[in-house]
Design an enzyme around this catalytic site. Structure first.
Site, PDB file in Angstrom:
ATOM      1  N   CYS A  16       0.757  -1.222   0.026  1.00 26.58           N
ATOM      2  CA  CYS A  16       0.073  -0.166   0.036  1.00 26.58           C
ATOM      3  C   CYS A  16       0.925   1.101   0.010  1.00 26.58           C
ATOM      4  O   CYS A  16       2.150   1.231   0.400  1.00 26.58           O
ATOM      5  CB  CYS A  16      -0.856   0.072   1.328  1.00 26.58           C
ATOM      6  SG  CYS A  16      -1.773  -1.436   1.760  1.00 26.58           S
ATOM      7  N   GLY A  42       0.757   0.208  -4.808  1.00 24.85           N
ATOM      8  CA  GLY A  42      -0.441  -0.567  -5.250  1.00 24.85           C
ATOM      9  C   GLY A  42      -1.370  -0.266  -6.233  1.00 24.85           C
ATOM     10  O   GLY A  42      -1.630   0.995  -6.363  1.00 24.85           O
ATOM     11  N   ASN A 120      -0.637   1.241   5.972  1.00 18.70           N
ATOM     12  CA  ASN A 120       0.128   0.370   5.058  1.00 18.70           C
ATOM     13  C   ASN A 120       0.969  -0.484   6.241  1.00 18.70           C
ATOM     14  O   ASN A 120       1.545  -0.139   7.145  1.00 18.70           O
ATOM     15  CB  ASN A 120       1.148   1.408   4.650  1.00 18.70           C
ATOM     16  CG  ASN A 120       2.416   0.799   3.848  1.00 18.70           C
ATOM     17  OD1 ASN A 120       3.368   1.545   3.660  1.00 18.70           O
ATOM     18  ND2 ASN A 120       2.107  -0.252   3.384  1.00 18.70           N
ATOM     19  N   GLY A 121       0.812  -1.832   5.719  1.00 20.44           N
ATOM     20  CA  GLY A 121       1.456  -2.887   6.449  1.00 20.44           C
ATOM     21  C   GLY A 121       0.724  -3.942   6.647  1.00 20.44           C
ATOM     22  O   GLY A 121      -0.269  -4.410   5.989  1.00 20.44           O
ATOM     23  N   TYR A 261      13.841  -2.632  -3.940  1.00 19.38           N
ATOM     24  CA  TYR A 261      12.919  -2.893  -4.850  1.00 19.38           C
ATOM     25  C   TYR A 261      11.879  -1.867  -4.656  1.00 19.38           C
ATOM     26  O   TYR A 261      11.041  -1.390  -5.620  1.00 19.38           O
ATOM     27  CB  TYR A 261      12.273  -4.298  -5.082  1.00 19.38           C
ATOM     28  CG  TYR A 261      11.325  -4.417  -6.054  1.00 19.38           C
ATOM     29  CD1 TYR A 261      11.459  -4.283  -7.395  1.00 19.38           C
ATOM     30  CD2 TYR A 261      10.129  -5.069  -5.589  1.00 19.38           C
ATOM     31  CE1 TYR A 261      10.531  -4.568  -8.369  1.00 19.38           C
ATOM     32  CE2 TYR A 261       9.218  -5.321  -6.352  1.00 19.38           C
ATOM     33  CZ  TYR A 261       9.202  -5.205  -7.797  1.00 19.38           C
ATOM     34  OH  TYR A 261       8.343  -5.107  -8.715  1.00 19.38           O
TER      35      TYR A 261
END
Ligand code: SF4
Length: 484
Positions: A16, A42, A120-121, A261
């Site tokens: 996210c 996302g 986010n997570g 990445y």
């Protein structure tokens, strides 16, 4: 919804991106731009919640890309006000190919007013929390683990929303960066280990919070600082930025894969340019695993900075031997089986004139299942290359991530079941080398390498050492490294 594509199935996928703004006119427009810059985190869906003193809270959630939804003036006019937060998602927890009810931000109405949150997570004890909350009367609207936070806030006895958030997040285990809003406040929180990123920016007279700095640039915001691991900031027009520390301090464990990445190369992490870190990974890789060859060629696009570093260190010429079709993907017809079988060729094409007769070093960011690597190797050989050597800018990915990154089950990870030499044979390449964990740590700025007794980053997908026990997964039978 953007079609999934076989090429993308062989990468770890960031979960996210989150963004929030307070103190600007039409904050939702800023959020839409910020989410657009975070789209790499996302692509499945996005949502925005805004608040206006007259109109109150408004929200919009849509499947698909930000640019296809949140550029419509008609839609954006429904999101007025000086305060807004947003979220782009690729589902990790919750249902895959999800329902719109799983799209964040989530909203809750409390006695002291409403609040929206974007997470986010991944919450590693979400199953246990959800069971407990349902037993005590909570009614969940989505299958997302993030909704637990809203229900925990509803049960808190604190008198204001930031304190209810503190209460809720103290019950949550795992990785979380959260952007939230009340009627007047923008709130940002990072988990005690700081696994996922969150940065603070200044835009005009207002403030913004973002997963990455690249999203500050797009709205002309000035980068101020990272939100610290375990820190909560509460931002309002009246009081500016107030910082509190709701959690017991613990050593930071930022996700090292963000450097490799996930983050965009034009972002800054920990004061370091992501591009420069990736270039340095290539330098380390060339020092650790040199090979005689004629051409260093990146697997686009994420392998490019490491390939530049590899070429510079080795003195072997750099060339773009593979071209990515930038327009592949969303505009393409819904893939038939025949088209799907074309796989990687739909997205990547080899520059035959460049690779013919050459010993080629292919630099890629990671090997997950290995299916893409195999196909790329075949394409390079079909184009007449004499040899193919893979150099990988991360250590072997042998363990799944439970902190908000979509990874295949462990047995699907090539490195979980094969040694480096077995992987080389499986890919049928002349050589295959991964950067060492120490080499990766040096490249991200830890000059002394990895501290084995207390690693400076989360590197669980490489080492199998999970900084937060994946409680739900252990309950489902996942075997930790020590138990193997
Ligand atoms: S397990 Fe890997 S991808 Fe997940 S947070 Fe840790 S380093 Fe990042």
């Amino acid at each position: 919804m953007p079609p999934s594509h076989p090429f993308d199935d062989d990468k770890l996928r960031e979960e996210c991106g989150i963004f929030g703004v307070v103190g600007v006119t039409d904050a939702a427009n800023f959020v839409a731009l910020g989410l657009h810059a975070l789209q790499h985190r996302g692509q499945e869906a996005g949502g925005i919640v805004s608040h206006d003193p007259v109109e109150g809270f408004n929200s919009a959630r849509r499947f698909g890309y930000v640019r296809d939804n949140f550029t419509s003036q008609t839609l954006m006019k429904t999101l007025p006000g000086p305060l807004a937060i947003g979220h782009v998602r690729y589902s990790t927890a919750g249902s895959k190919g999800a329902a719109i009810r799983d799209v964040q931000p989530f909203f809750g109405e409390f006695s002291m007013g409403g609040a929206a949150i974007a997470h986010n997570g991944n919450i590693t004890n979400a199953d246990a929390l959800r069971r407990e909350l349902i037993e005590r009367g909570s009614i969940f609207q989505s299958s997302s683990d993030s909704e637990c936070i809203i229900h925990l806030m509803a049960r808190s006895l604190q008198q204001n929303i930031p304190e209810r958030m503190e209460d809720a997040l103290r019950r949550v285990e795992g990785a979380f960066s959260v952007v939230a809003m009340t009627r007047t406040k923008l709130i940002g929180v990072r988990d005690p280990l700081g696994v996922r990123p969150l940065v603070l920016g200044k835009v005009g007279d207002g403030w913004c919070l973002s997963s990455e700095t690249c999203a500050l640039d797009i709205i002309g915001a000035e980068y101020v600082r990272e939100i610290e691991p375990g820190e909560m900031v509460v931002i309002s027009a009246a009081k500016g930025v107030e910082s509190v520390r709701p959690f017991r301090p613990r050593p930071s464990k930022f996700c090292i894969f963000e450097h490799v990445y996930f983050s965009r190369p034009d972002s800054i992490i920990g004061g370091r340019s992501v591009y420069e870190t990736r270039r340095q990974i290539g330098v380390e890789l060339a020092k650790e695993s040199p090979v005689e060859a004629d051409l260093v060629c990146p697997v686009p696009d994420s392998g490019t900075p490491a390939a530049i570093g590899f070429a510079a260190e080795s003195g072997i010429p750099f060339g773009l031997g593979i071209t990515r079709n930038q327009y592949m993907g969303r505009t393409f017809i819904e893939p038939t089986e025949q088209i799907r079988n074309m796989g990687v060729r739909l997205k990547l094409n080899v520059n035959r004139a460049l690779v013919q007769g050459k010993r080629v070093i292919l630099v890629d960011d990671s090997v997950v299942r290995g299916t893409t690597s195999r196909k790329i190797k075949e394409m390079i050989l079909d184009a007449g290359a004499a040899e193919v050597h893979f150099r990988i800018a991360s250590p072997p990915t042998a363990w799944p991530c439970f902190y908000g990154v979509d990874t295949p089950q462990r047995e699907k990870l090539l490195a979980a079941t094969m040694s480096e030499e077995e992987m080389r044979e499986h890919l049928a390449v002349d050589s295959l080398k991964f950067i060492s964990l120490d080499g990766l740590y040096r490249a991200v700025g830890a000059t002394e390498g990895r501290k084995a007794d207390c690693p400076q980053y989360c590197d669980a997908c490489f080492s199998g050492e999970y900084p937060v026990a994946p409680t739900d997964m252990i309950a489902k039978g996942f075997q930790l490294k020590a138990a193997e």
